[in-house]
Design an enzyme around this catalytic site. Structure first.
Site, PDB file in Angstrom:
ATOM      1  N   ASP A  81      55.395  25.290  60.498  1.00  0.00           N
ATOM      2  CA  ASP A  81      54.534  24.197  60.056  1.00  0.00           C
ATOM      3  C   ASP A  81      54.138  24.375  58.577  1.00  0.00           C
ATOM      4  OD1 ASP A  81      52.995  21.892  60.568  1.00  0.00           O
ATOM      5  OD2 ASP A  81      51.201  23.067  61.017  1.00  0.00           O
ATOM      6  N   ASP A 103      56.622  20.763  53.419  1.00  0.00           N
ATOM      7  CA  ASP A 103      55.470  19.971  52.974  1.00  0.00           C
ATOM      8  C   ASP A 103      55.473  19.855  51.455  1.00  0.00           C
ATOM      9  OD1 ASP A 103      53.069  18.910  52.253  1.00  0.00           O
ATOM     10  OD2 ASP A 103      51.827  20.348  53.335  1.00  0.00           O
TER      11      ASP A 103
HETATM   12 ZN   LIG Z   1      49.187  19.865  59.172  1.00  0.00          ZN
END
Ligand SMILES: [Zn+2]
Length: 278
Positions: A81, A103
């Site tokens: 993540d 990200d």
């Molecule tokens: Zn997150």
């Protein structure tokens, strides 16, 4: 069984529900999460946040996560993540992860597309799925009035097409960690993104939302819901009570963590409609 993100999210095309992605910190977490998924007969995603990769023994935990996923009777995706660098993405792929999130939400739009596309090319060549992020899901005190933080539907359309991501994390008013004040979600924006984008959509900052918020998000097109803070809050609350009432603390304390995580995950999965899928 160990599967990738596309495999688990594919179930949401057959029935409308949200697949749970829960981050963990130890074997006890991952055992509890898989216990929950097996009990509810549903697919699950177990993850680790990039910010813990260097703090914990990542390669050791990866072995545990993959072992548990392979042994499970339900489909389990093992996910990294919020990776901000290619370095940890490569580490995760080498360790056998089946899904990674890049990200690039803090990068300029074009740069985010370029870097995410690179990750997609590498990951897809070895059957690993990729999640990207557009818009900023902040932490704690988030500026709800700043339109720059929200995902713009027209940008989401371009981003998804040009990068080829399997899933896209969107910013519609949620924050990571504990909310300061009432969360206010922009469902119209979510509906507009859903209309324009073919890939799966992901809700970050899910901890602290009401059951109705979750249900509405799924109704409006979210396929994957991320949870971490609510697991840690449940442990913070229940573990001290348990310690006070128990004489023989070891090994009971480890079993208790597994149990608390399982119970909290079951609660969430039921809200997401994630049961009786397999
Ligand atoms: Zn997150």
């Amino acid at each position: 069984m160990l599967v990738n993100l596309n495999d688990v999210l594919g179930y949401t095309k057959v029935k409308k529900f949200g697949v749970g992605m829960f981050n963990g910190l130890s074997a006890d977490f991952y055992e509890g999460l898989i216990d929950a998924a097996e009990e509810l007969k549903t697919p699950i995603i177990i993850g680790i946040a990039d910010r813990f990769v260097d703090r914990l023994d990542f390669e050791m935990l990866a072995e545990v996560m993959i072992f548990l996923a392979k042994r499970s009777s339900v489909p389990v995706c093992v996910h990294l993540d919020h990776a901000k660098s290619l370095k940890n993405i490569i580490r995760a792929i080498k360790a056998g992860f089946t899904s990674v999130m890049f990200d690039g939400s803090n990068l300029p739009f074009e740069e985010n597309i370029k870097k995410t596309k690179e990750v997609v090319e590498i990951a897809h060549s070895v059957g690993v799925s990729v999640e990207g992020e557009l818009g900023v899901v902040g932490r704690g005190e988030w500026d709800f009035k700043n339109p720059e933080f929200y995902t713009k539907p027209e940008e989401a359309e371009v981003f998804a097409k040009q990068t080829g991501v399997d899933a896209l994390a969107v910013s519609i008013g949620t924050v990571h960690g504990v909310y300061k004040g009432e969360p206010k979600l922009d469902f119209e924006r979510l509906a507009e993104i859903r209309k324009r984008v073919d890939c799966y959509l992901v809700l970050h900052g899910g901890s602290g939302l009401s059951d109705d918020d979750f249900k509405k998000c799924i109704e409006y097109g979210i396929n994957k819901v991320n949870i971490f803070t609510d697991l840690t809050l449940a442990i913070n609350e229940k573990l001290p009570e348990f310690i006070k009432t128990t004489d023989n603390l070891t090994p009971a304390i480890f079993e208790k963590i597994r149990m608390i995580v399982k119970e909290e995950a079951i609660k969430k999965l039921k809200v997401f409609g994630s049961y009786d899928i397999i």
